[in-house]
Design a protein around this motif. Structure first.
Motif, PDB file in Angstrom:
ATOM      1  N   VAL A 107       0.855  -1.185   0.000  1.00 44.89           N
ATOM      2  CA  VAL A 107       0.000   0.000   0.000  1.00 44.89           C
ATOM      3  C   VAL A 107       0.894   1.239   0.000  1.00 44.89           C
ATOM      4  CG1 VAL A 107      -1.884   1.220   1.159  1.00 44.89           C
ATOM      5  CG2 VAL A 107      -1.697  -1.279   1.380  1.00 44.89           C
ATOM      6  N   PRO A 108       1.017   1.905  -1.150  1.00 46.11           N
ATOM      7  CA  PRO A 108       1.826   3.124  -1.161  1.00 46.11           C
ATOM      8  C   PRO A 108       1.072   4.272  -0.510  1.00 46.11           C
ATOM      9  CG  PRO A 108       0.912   2.704  -3.349  1.00 46.11           C
ATOM     10  CD  PRO A 108       0.474   1.563  -2.479  1.00 46.11           C
ATOM     11  N   THR A 109       1.738   5.005   0.369  1.00 44.57           N
ATOM     12  CA  THR A 109       1.134   6.178   0.992  1.00 44.57           C
ATOM     13  C   THR A 109       2.038   7.377   0.711  1.00 44.57           C
ATOM     14  OG1 THR A 109       2.202   5.927   3.142  1.00 44.57           O
ATOM     15  CG2 THR A 109       0.164   4.688   2.776  1.00 44.57           C
ATOM     16  N   TYR A 110       1.733   8.515   1.311  1.00 47.01           N
ATOM     17  CA  TYR A 110       2.481   9.741   1.020  1.00 47.01           C
ATOM     18  C   TYR A 110       3.991   9.521   1.034  1.00 47.01           C
ATOM     19  CZ  TYR A 110      -1.553  12.844   1.742  1.00 47.01           C
ATOM     20  OH  TYR A 110      -2.735  13.504   1.624  1.00 47.01           O
ATOM     21  N   PHE A 150     -15.742   5.576  -8.958  1.00 50.06           N
ATOM     22  CA  PHE A 150     -15.689   4.201  -8.458  1.00 50.06           C
ATOM     23  C   PHE A 150     -16.907   3.459  -8.980  1.00 50.06           C
ATOM     24  CE2 PHE A 150     -16.948   1.512  -4.601  1.00 50.06           C
ATOM     25  CZ  PHE A 150     -16.239   0.408  -5.042  1.00 50.06           C
ATOM     26  N   MET A 208      -1.956   9.631  -2.831  1.00 52.35           N
ATOM     27  CA  MET A 208      -2.365   8.305  -2.388  1.00 52.35           C
ATOM     28  C   MET A 208      -3.881   8.199  -2.435  1.00 52.35           C
ATOM     29  SD  MET A 208      -1.834   8.112   1.720  1.00 52.35           S
ATOM     30  CE  MET A 208      -3.022   8.795   2.851  1.00 52.35           C
ATOM     31  N   ILE A 209      -4.342   6.954  -2.376  1.00 52.01           N
ATOM     32  CA  ILE A 209      -5.771   6.686  -2.315  1.00 52.01           C
ATOM     33  C   ILE A 209      -6.053   6.190  -0.905  1.00 52.01           C
ATOM     34  CG2 ILE A 209      -7.682   5.397  -3.336  1.00 52.01           C
ATOM     35  CD1 ILE A 209      -6.311   7.066  -5.419  1.00 52.01           C
ATOM     36  N   GLY A 210      -7.062   6.725  -0.294  1.00 48.26           N
ATOM     37  CA  GLY A 210      -7.343   6.274   1.063  1.00 48.26           C
ATOM     38  C   GLY A 210      -8.615   6.893   1.586  1.00 48.26           C
ATOM     39  N   PHE A 211      -8.825   6.763   2.858  1.00 48.66           N
ATOM     40  CA  PHE A 211     -10.000   7.268   3.563  1.00 48.66           C
ATOM     41  C   PHE A 211     -11.256   6.495   3.194  1.00 48.66           C
ATOM     42  CE2 PHE A 211     -13.575  10.415   3.767  1.00 48.66           C
ATOM     43  CZ  PHE A 211     -13.764  10.294   5.135  1.00 48.66           C
ATOM     44  N   ALA A 212     -11.526   6.418   1.900  1.00 50.93           N
ATOM     45  CA  ALA A 212     -12.681   5.655   1.405  1.00 50.93           C
ATOM     46  C   ALA A 212     -12.247   5.020   0.089  1.00 50.93           C
ATOM     47  CB  ALA A 212     -13.868   6.576   1.189  1.00 50.93           C
ATOM     48  N   PRO A 213     -12.952   3.997  -0.364  1.00 49.35           N
ATOM     49  CA  PRO A 213     -12.535   3.350  -1.616  1.00 49.35           C
ATOM     50  C   PRO A 213     -12.427   4.355  -2.761  1.00 49.35           C
ATOM     51  CG  PRO A 213     -14.218   2.046  -0.532  1.00 49.35           C
ATOM     52  CD  PRO A 213     -14.105   3.330   0.234  1.00 49.35           C
ATOM     53  N   GLY A 214     -11.234   4.496  -3.306  1.00 53.80           N
ATOM     54  CA  GLY A 214     -11.034   5.339  -4.469  1.00 53.80           C
ATOM     55  C   GLY A 214     -10.869   6.810  -4.182  1.00 53.80           C
ATOM     56  N   THR A 255      -5.426   3.596   5.724  1.00 52.24           N
ATOM     57  CA  THR A 255      -4.386   4.564   6.077  1.00 52.24           C
ATOM     58  C   THR A 255      -4.904   5.481   7.174  1.00 52.24           C
ATOM     59  OG1 THR A 255      -5.168   6.127   4.395  1.00 52.24           O
ATOM     60  CG2 THR A 255      -3.409   4.620   3.746  1.00 52.24           C
ATOM     61  N   ALA A 277      -5.161   6.366  -9.709  1.00 49.26           N
ATOM     62  CA  ALA A 277      -4.139   5.631  -8.966  1.00 49.26           C
ATOM     63  C   ALA A 277      -3.095   6.637  -8.487  1.00 49.26           C
ATOM     64  CB  ALA A 277      -3.492   4.572  -9.853  1.00 49.26           C
ATOM     65  N   VAL A 316       2.380  12.005   9.107  1.00 48.18           N
ATOM     66  CA  VAL A 316       1.854  11.929   7.750  1.00 48.18           C
ATOM     67  C   VAL A 316       1.194  10.558   7.600  1.00 48.18           C
ATOM     68  CG1 VAL A 316       2.453  11.965   5.314  1.00 48.18           C
ATOM     69  CG2 VAL A 316       3.652  13.471   6.906  1.00 48.18           C
ATOM     70  N   SER A 317      -0.044  10.544   7.138  1.00 50.52           N
ATOM     71  CA  SER A 317      -0.835   9.309   7.071  1.00 50.52           C
ATOM     72  C   SER A 317      -0.043   8.177   6.429  1.00 50.52           C
ATOM     73  CB  SER A 317      -2.102   9.539   6.253  1.00 50.52           C
ATOM     74  OG  SER A 317      -3.010  10.316   6.986  1.00 50.52           O
ATOM     75  N   PHE A 360     -11.595   1.532 -10.009  1.00 50.48           N
ATOM     76  CA  PHE A 360     -11.162   2.845  -9.529  1.00 50.48           C
ATOM     77  C   PHE A 360     -10.482   3.600 -10.656  1.00 50.48           C
ATOM     78  CE2 PHE A 360     -11.147  -0.272  -6.180  1.00 50.48           C
ATOM     79  CZ  PHE A 360     -11.993   0.321  -5.258  1.00 50.48           C
ATOM     80  N   GLN A 399      -9.558   1.527   8.583  1.00 50.36           N
ATOM     81  CA  GLN A 399      -9.277   2.199   7.317  1.00 50.36           C
ATOM     82  C   GLN A 399      -7.848   1.857   6.905  1.00 50.36           C
ATOM     83  OE1 GLN A 399      -9.279   3.483  10.278  1.00 50.36           O
ATOM     84  NE2 GLN A 399      -8.275   5.465  10.446  1.00 50.36           N
ATOM     85  N   ARG A 417      -4.654  -0.515  -1.440  1.00 45.52           N
ATOM     86  CA  ARG A 417      -4.027   0.600  -2.157  1.00 45.52           C
ATOM     87  C   ARG A 417      -5.067   1.511  -2.792  1.00 45.52           C
ATOM     88  NH1 ARG A 417      -0.244  -0.159  -5.884  1.00 45.52           N
ATOM     89  NH2 ARG A 417       0.666  -1.809  -4.662  1.00 45.52           N
ATOM     90  N   PHE A 418      -6.287   0.995  -2.979  1.00 45.33           N
ATOM     91  CA  PHE A 418      -7.370   1.817  -3.515  1.00 45.33           C
ATOM     92  C   PHE A 418      -8.326   2.271  -2.410  1.00 45.33           C
ATOM     93  CE2 PHE A 418      -6.086  -0.537  -7.366  1.00 45.33           C
ATOM     94  CZ  PHE A 418      -5.822   0.542  -8.182  1.00 45.33           C
ATOM     95  N   GLY A 419      -7.891   2.138  -1.174  1.00 42.66           N
ATOM     96  CA  GLY A 419      -8.723   2.619  -0.073  1.00 42.66           C
ATOM     97  C   GLY A 419      -9.795   1.640   0.353  1.00 42.66           C
ATOM     98  N   VAL A 420      -9.721   0.404  -0.163  1.00 38.41           N
ATOM     99  CA  VAL A 420     -10.744  -0.582   0.175  1.00 38.41           C
ATOM    100  C   VAL A 420     -10.360  -1.304   1.470  1.00 38.41           C
ATOM    101  CG1 VAL A 420     -11.958  -2.648  -0.588  1.00 38.41           C
ATOM    102  CG2 VAL A 420     -11.325  -0.889  -2.244  1.00 38.41           C
TER     103      VAL A 420
END
Lengths: 240, 337
Positions: free
Chosen positions: A54-57, A198, A135-141, B256, A210, B229-230, A207, B254, B25-28
């Protein structure tokens, strides 16, 4: 070396089945590009025992199966894959049509007033910028995007809304985003795109965005929004 | 085609399998059963594979019926008060539920959550590779939501099989202290915070659900800021917001988040946390990563070995045992089917 990037990657255990590889400690496009290139290399090698990454910031989260690999073995495999310096951007370029203001962007006037601008100036500034998906996060997509012009930086709402619509083009603090499903949010809504961010019916392409993708917006009116939405299909264009 | 009909879903019932991996990676959200041993045991008892989906229920399992023919079912996760038409049935065993009978699942003294598996499994299409439900995003399971009264879940055909039970000796023992591995951001805390985390006990607050448990107890002080940072979040991650009161992130975490994570509960101990709810007192101990991996591998082997431990079910709970026969009015007429 860019500000916020570590000289050496940090491999940090996250329990018995995950580790985090930190490449820096700030939101920075150079650090994020390195994270995304690192992620690409990890996926390309298809390393036994890695379940997903999972790539993040500024870091790569790696979920693994401890029945197939271990922390030290993974660090040995991963360390050589961390990019040494800056890496070129590789994301796709997108253009999203947006209908601004009114029922599509209920916070346009608020943002204009808060920033001492007219609504049209807010729209012009938002349209002039190119955004990068960190990045993608918080909610799907949900795409966290950098590149919001400083003149539009606006603190989030003190009290988040319980539900904002999918495909809302929104800003929060220094970030820009497009929502993918209805979510509670304290972000300000500037407009909405008729593109479905989405859609499970698209299968592996459920999605649209990316990490690493570059996004621009183009203004459409309500009639065009209705026509595009009714027409369906791929509304966002990939450019360049 | 057979179906499981929900008469009453209890407090919260969702379809869950072992989780949806590959899409964080898509927030799922991963989602999946909170108590993976209970899921594995429920599936094994009805002859389903390790990747089968079951109904995870909360506090009480509610009431269910079957349509289309008799089917084997099993309730696991704790000593739930299971009955069929009012006749008690033991948990941790499979038994046959017939059309017209009502399966009722009452509370358990030892667990907040349990699993109900049905032989063959639910004929529900996987979404992004899994049948797990994530209610907040409306993904997976039965229509992306919690079960409601009147829902009719279609069943896949089941292979024939006997009624089985898991011997009590195979049930997981609750650890006195939940075991933690430090990190990923233990460097954001001093030794005092780590001593506080492991020295005292914490209460599970009312703010406890499938996403995470907010705890109340000794405050954990950050050395620097309370924001990072998240970054990615693991199952069992113990994150510490500004209040210093830790939050344990669970199945519906969640992918992240932006709080420093002082430690991570090891996967084999997550089920023990899932079995307790608000008001429960919990304590932690720190172990090294090598020990965590040894425990995890032994636990994986135990999960994989569950089907081999099952034995034919005998005694109370078998609907054709003496208790059931005695409960029938043998003088008044023929034994009903």
């Amino acid at each position: 070396m860019t500000a916020g990037a570590y000289d050496e990657p940090r491999f940090l255990p996250a329990g018995d089945a995950a580790l985090t590889v930190e490449l820096g400690d700030s939101v920075d496009p150079v650090v994020n590009r390195r994270v995304l290139e690192f992620d690409r290399r990890v996926r390309e090698l298809d390393i036994p025992g890695i379940v997903e990454s999972v790539p993040t910031y500024r870091s790569l989260f790696v979920q693994y199966d401890p029945g197939r690999t271990g922390f030290a073995a993974l660090v040995d495999r991963l360390r050589p894959l961390v990019p040494a310096g800056d890496v070129p951007a590789t994301g796709r370029r997108w253009v999203f049509p947006v209908c601004y203001g009114g029922e599509f962007g209920v916070d346009l006037d608020f943002v204009a007033e808060a920033r001492g601008l007219s609504p049209d100036q807010v729209i012009a500034l938002h349209l002039a910028a190119e955004y990068r998906v960190y990045m993608i996060g918080f909610a799907p997509g949900f795409a966290y995007m950098g590149g919001l012009p400083p003149a539009l930086h606006t603190p989030r709402r003190a009290s988040p809304r319980l539900r904002i619509p999918a495909n809302s083009v929104a800003i929060g603090g220094i970030q820009a985003g497009i929502t993918s499903i209805p979510v509670p949010s304290g972000w300000h809504l500037l407009g909405r795109t008729p593109a479905e961010m989405f859609d499970l019916a698209r299968g592996d392409d459920a999605f649209l965005l990316a990490p690493g993708d570059l996004v621009r917006f183009e203004r459409i009116d309500a009639d065009t929004f209705a026509r595009l939405e009714a027409g369906g299909g791929t509304i966002a264009r990939q450019a360049g | 085609m057979g179906a499981l009909v929900v008469q009453d879903p209890g407090l919260l019932a969702t379809v869950q399998d072992a989780g949806r991996f590959g899409w964080q990676r898509f927030g799922v959200v991963v989602a999946g059963a909170m108590d993976l041993f209970a899921l594995r045991a429920a599936n094994a008892l009805v002859g389903n594979g390790a990747d089968g989906a079951a109904i995870e229920f909360t506090f009480t399992g509610g009431r269910y019926e079957v349509e289309g023919g008799p089917v084997r079912v099993a309730v696991t996760g704790g000593a739930f008060a299971v009955s069929v038409d009012g006749r008690p049935v033991a948990p941790w065993r499979s038994f046959t539920l017939r059309p017209g009978e009502v399966l009722a699942i009452g509370p358990a003294p030892d667990s907040l959550r349990g699993c109900l598996a049905v032989a063959g499994g639910f004929d529900i299409p996987p979404v992004l590779g899994s049948r797990s439900t994530h209610v907040r995003s409306g993904i997976g399971g039965w229509q992306g939501r919690a079960l409601r009264s009147g829902d009719r879940l279609p069943l896949l055909p089941a292979a024939a099989g006997g009624e089985l039970e898991l011997p009590p000796s195979a049930l997981p023992a609750a650890p006195d202290r939940l075991r933690l591995v430090l990190g990923p951001q233990d460097g954001h805390f001093g030794e005092e915070a780590i001593a506080a985390l492991t020295g005292g006990s914490y209460q599970v607050t009312a703010d406890a659900d499938r996403m995470g448990y907010r705890l109340s107890g000794p405050a954990l002080t950050h050395l620097g800021g309370d924001n990072i940072v998240s970054d990615g979040i693991a199952l069992g991650s113990v994150q510490v917001p500004a209040s210093g009161q830790p939050i344990v992130l669970l199945a519906d975490r969640q992918p992240t988040g932006g709080y420093p994570k002082i430690a991570t509960i090891i996967t084999p101990d997550i089920g023990a946390l899932a079995r307790v709810g608000p008001g429960a007192s919990i304590a932690f101990t720190v172990i090294g990563l090598a020990e965590a991996h040894a425990i995890r591998r032994a636990w994986d082997a135990a999960l994989a070995g569950v089907p081999d431990l099952l034995r034919p079910a005998l005694g109370a709970g078998n609907l054709y045992d003496s208790e059931r026969l005695l409960s029938l009015d043998l003088i008044g007429g023929p034994i009903p089917d």
